[in-house]
Design a protein around this motif. Sequence first.
Motif, short mmCIF file in Angstrom:
data_model
loop_
_atom_site.label_atom_id
_atom_site.label_comp_id
_atom_site.label_asym_id
_atom_site.label_seq_id
_atom_site.Cartn_x
_atom_site.Cartn_y
_atom_site.Cartn_z
N THR A 200 0.83 -1.21 0.00
CA THR A 200 0.00 0.00 0.00
C THR A 200 0.86 1.25 0.00
O THR A 200 0.60 2.20 -0.74
N ALA B 171 2.33 1.70 -3.49
CA ALA B 171 1.31 2.13 -4.44
C ALA B 171 0.94 3.60 -4.22
O ALA B 171 0.80 4.36 -5.18
N LYS C 96 3.91 5.78 -5.42
CA LYS C 96 3.99 5.79 -6.88
C LYS C 96 2.92 6.71 -7.47
O LYS C 96 3.20 7.51 -8.37
N ARG C 97 1.70 6.59 -6.98
CA ARG C 97 0.60 7.43 -7.46
C ARG C 97 0.87 8.91 -7.19
O ARG C 97 0.71 9.76 -8.08
#
Length: 109
Positions: free
Chosen positions: A35, A38, A41-42
Amino acid sequence: MKRPAGGQAGKTGKTAEERWNLRLYVAGQTPRSLTAFANLKRLCEERLPGRYLIEVVDLVSHPQLAQSDQIIALPTLVRKLPEPIKRVVGDLSNIERVLVGIDLAAVEG
């Protein structure tokens, strides 16, 4: 493990063109670690497209690396560049906290 993004190293000082080097310390591929990656990265794709490098350090495989950045909790994000070094602990789901924690709120993409 390094995950580069495209783009050139930017100017000095806090500008939108500056290159960001981020290191994410995790403990294996746990749900919390995945999590955090992610979310990071976002955030980078939205705020720093082409101007960031994420290095993921798995402390299960390399526990000796925790000492260099004084890691005491996981996951931990360390902003290596631009200086000064900044840290944020947690799964990085609170975007406002992350933006303020790594001083990205002041940078306009």
